[in-house]
Design a protein around this motif. Sequence first.
Motif, PDB file in Angstrom:
ATOM      1  N   ALA A 121      50.607  48.189  39.233  1.00 50.91           N
ATOM      2  CA  ALA A 121      49.730  48.552  38.127  1.00 50.91           C
ATOM      3  C   ALA A 121      49.046  47.330  37.520  1.00 50.91           C
ATOM      4  CB  ALA A 121      50.531  49.298  37.060  1.00 50.91           C
ATOM      5  N   ARG A 122      49.682  46.159  37.624  1.00 51.93           N
ATOM      6  CA  ARG A 122      49.096  44.949  37.057  1.00 51.93           C
ATOM      7  C   ARG A 122      47.780  44.576  37.738  1.00 51.93           C
ATOM      8  NH1 ARG A 122      49.941  41.063  40.851  1.00 51.93           N
ATOM      9  NH2 ARG A 122      51.708  41.393  42.263  1.00 51.93           N
ATOM     10  N   MET A 123      47.519  45.123  38.929  1.00 48.77           N
ATOM     11  CA  MET A 123      46.308  44.778  39.661  1.00 48.77           C
ATOM     12  C   MET A 123      45.122  45.677  39.294  1.00 48.77           C
ATOM     13  SD  MET A 123      48.129  44.123  43.366  1.00 48.77           S
ATOM     14  CE  MET A 123      46.612  43.718  44.235  1.00 48.77           C
ATOM     15  N   LEU A 124      45.347  46.664  38.444  1.00 46.21           N
ATOM     16  CA  LEU A 124      44.285  47.608  38.088  1.00 46.21           C
ATOM     17  C   LEU A 124      43.419  47.077  36.951  1.00 46.21           C
ATOM     18  CD1 LEU A 124      46.233  50.994  38.167  1.00 46.21           C
ATOM     19  CD2 LEU A 124      44.778  50.007  39.947  1.00 46.21           C
ATOM     20  N   HIS A 125      42.150  47.455  36.989  1.00 43.92           N
ATOM     21  CA  HIS A 125      41.221  47.192  35.887  1.00 43.92           C
ATOM     22  C   HIS A 125      40.648  48.535  35.452  1.00 43.92           C
ATOM     23  CE1 HIS A 125      40.857  42.709  36.209  1.00 43.92           C
ATOM     24  NE2 HIS A 125      41.392  42.988  37.385  1.00 43.92           N
ATOM     25  N   VAL A 126      40.825  48.856  34.177  1.00 47.26           N
ATOM     26  CA  VAL A 126      40.406  50.145  33.644  1.00 47.26           C
ATOM     27  C   VAL A 126      38.917  50.094  33.291  1.00 47.26           C
ATOM     28  CG1 VAL A 126      40.746  51.834  31.809  1.00 47.26           C
ATOM     29  CG2 VAL A 126      42.717  50.629  32.779  1.00 47.26           C
TER      30      VAL A 126
END
Length: 335
Positions: free
Chosen positions: A129-134
């Motif tokens: 999840a740390r690799m996601l950009h919202v």
Amino acid sequence: MSRALLVPEPGRFQLVPEDPPEPGPGEALVRVAAAGLCGSDRELYDGTRPADFAKYPIVPGHEWSGTVAAVGPQADPAMVGALVVGEGFRGCLVCGPCRDGSPNLCLAGYDETGFTRPGAFADHLLLPARMLHVLAPGADLRAAALLEPAAVIAAVVRQVSLRPGESAAVVGAGTLGMLTLQLLSAASPARLVAIDPRSERGETAIEAGATEFLRPGEAAEGTFDVVVETAGAPGTAHAAVALTRRGGRVAVTGIPADPADAVSTSLLVTRALRLHTVFGAGPADWAYAVRAFDSGVLRPASLITHELPLAEFEAALSLSGSADAGKVLLRPDLD
């Protein structure tokens, strides 16, 4: 039920049914909306990608967008339902480059979604999840699938630091070139020239922010403050260096098909040029690209020319390599 487009070995692919994976601690499961194809995907399928940068069997797909379907323990449950894009490099998080914010340069070795880890040519994608950009609510997920190449270009733009009133040239008017024009035009250059042998790219280049469109050989050498090479074609890196003024900045992003292609060391030294290169994008580059997308500075939707279902992977690959195509997307929802 979920499907993944598996390439068990070069030259073969199959759609494999599977249960959606369960996200583990710190992981997120994303339902893929769209995934773009690029030259590296063709290399992966053809078996011409360097051995250190590919692992078979593999589910390709490193340019993508989607919606968070579920998260595991230790991931923020508020992310469920968010529209997202995501980084691809799985850094070790402990080496110097990783601690400096460059997991794309991790000293533990190359590890990237779509090449060594399952990618986004599938209904679902599992990743930390740390690799996601919202993205902003209501974002166009089709267009957002181009944010991976945009993040790479953001790395370049951050390196060359174009200032208002300076002059710039972009060598190559493909997808990377158009994204470069969009980002550089936001810096208010006095002159922004797109250079490409394909005259039909001129109108699109002007729409992307270029003030002029020229064919190779038509621009005066040694006149631009900043030059960005995006084509990776024979001679384009040398041309970019030659176009840059004394004391200017030049960035080379393409890998030429001919390894004998040479950048002039004489020009680099006698003009005291600052030469930049790029390999992938780090978290700060992704954040830059996402902000530019959310604000409307990046407008990648106009670069999409074809959208196909997963089952038409080979046709999509062929289209992505054609001179008439822009960005080609695979969309699982079209099957």
